[in-house]
Design a protein around this motif. Structure first.
Motif, PDB file in Angstrom:
ATOM      1  N   UNK A   1     -72.385  28.708 -52.703  1.00  0.00           N
ATOM      2  CA  UNK A   1     -71.053  29.286 -52.516  1.00  0.00           C
ATOM      3  C   UNK A   1     -70.233  28.793 -53.700  1.00  0.00           C
ATOM      4  N   UNK A   2     -69.681  29.716 -54.475  1.00  0.00           N
ATOM      5  CA  UNK A   2     -69.003  29.377 -55.723  1.00  0.00           C
ATOM      6  C   UNK A   2     -67.579  29.909 -55.705  1.00  0.00           C
ATOM      7  N   UNK A   3     -66.644  29.079 -56.151  1.00  0.00           N
ATOM      8  CA  UNK A   3     -65.257  29.523 -56.240  1.00  0.00           C
ATOM      9  C   UNK A   3     -64.421  28.535 -57.022  1.00  0.00           C
ATOM     10  N   UNK A   4     -63.146  28.795 -57.040  1.00  0.00           N
ATOM     11  CA  UNK A   4     -62.224  27.893 -57.712  1.00  0.00           C
ATOM     12  C   UNK A   4     -62.044  26.617 -56.909  1.00  0.00           C
ATOM     13  N   UNK A   5     -61.672  25.563 -57.590  1.00  0.00           N
ATOM     14  CA  UNK A   5     -61.433  24.284 -56.925  1.00  0.00           C
ATOM     15  C   UNK A   5     -59.983  24.259 -56.446  1.00  0.00           C
ATOM     16  N   UNK A   6     -59.758  24.071 -55.145  1.00  0.00           N
ATOM     17  CA  UNK A   6     -58.386  24.050 -54.629  1.00  0.00           C
ATOM     18  C   UNK A   6     -57.575  22.900 -55.241  1.00  0.00           C
ATOM     19  N   UNK A   7     -56.306  23.168 -55.507  1.00  0.00           N
ATOM     20  CA  UNK A   7     -55.445  22.140 -56.091  1.00  0.00           C
ATOM     21  C   UNK A   7     -55.308  20.932 -55.179  1.00  0.00           C
TER      22      UNK A   7
END
Length: 184
Positions: free
Chosen positions: A158-164
């Motif tokens: 599962x790939x996505x942006x890293x949450x702030x």
């Protein structure tokens, strides 16, 4: 240089939550090419990856629910799991008949590709988690992915942006002396 690589690998962690951002197909290509350099006895290349975006994730969720024989709210909850990320990469071991390379070793090559790819994605600034489980052996899930009889699903990245708001912590560093012995 090697020390830098060690520190970057040591910083890897799994992200159970990611933002909707994801690398494009074109951004994935050089990472997949690099991951394909994994040790591969007889150069069989016994693996492939399948990108799941958009409606493909919805179909995967339906296959999860079908396999679990659920309905109603329970089915909806299970079917939503692939929607946790806008990009899933299915990791598939493609077993080839070989006198020299047994099936387990071919699965290990596919696992190596997945792990190296997860390191490369992390290094490129993406959040990644490798999810597995009993759904990888489901007939409905295999059919949904279009797997052949010689293919085994090893899970999904599962790939996505890293949450702030993501916590920077990760697993504690292991004591290497527990895992590395010397044979004299």
């Amino acid at each position: 240089m090697a020390g830098d690589l060690v520190s970057r690998v040591a910083a890897r962690r799994s992200y159970s939550r990611v933002t909707p951002d994801a690398p494009t197909h074109e951004e994935l290509l050089p990472l997949v090419a690099a991951a394909g350099r994994v040790a591969d006895h007889s150069a069989l290349h016994p693996w492939r990856l399948i990108e799941l975006r958009g409606d493909a994730r919805v179909r995967l969720g339906r296959a999860f629910a079908k396999d679990a024989k659920l309905s109603g709210e329970a089915a909806e909850k299970l079917a939503a799991k692939p929607l946790r990320s806008s990009l899933l990469l299915a990791v598939v071991s493609v077993r080839t008949k070989s006198e020299k390379v047994p099936g387990w070793e071919q699965d290990a090559v596919a696992s190596g590709v997945a792990h190296i790819l997860s390191l490369l994605l992390h290094d490129a600034g993406w959040g990644v988690i490798w999810r597995t489980g009993h759904h990888t052996r489901s007939k409905a899930v295999h059919k949904m992915h279009g797997l052949a009889s010689n293919e085994r699903l090893l899970g999904w990245l599962y790939v996505g942006g890293i949450p702030e708001d993501s916590k920077e912590g990760h697993r504690k560093t292991i004591d290497p002396s527990r895992f590395l012995s010397v044979l004299e």
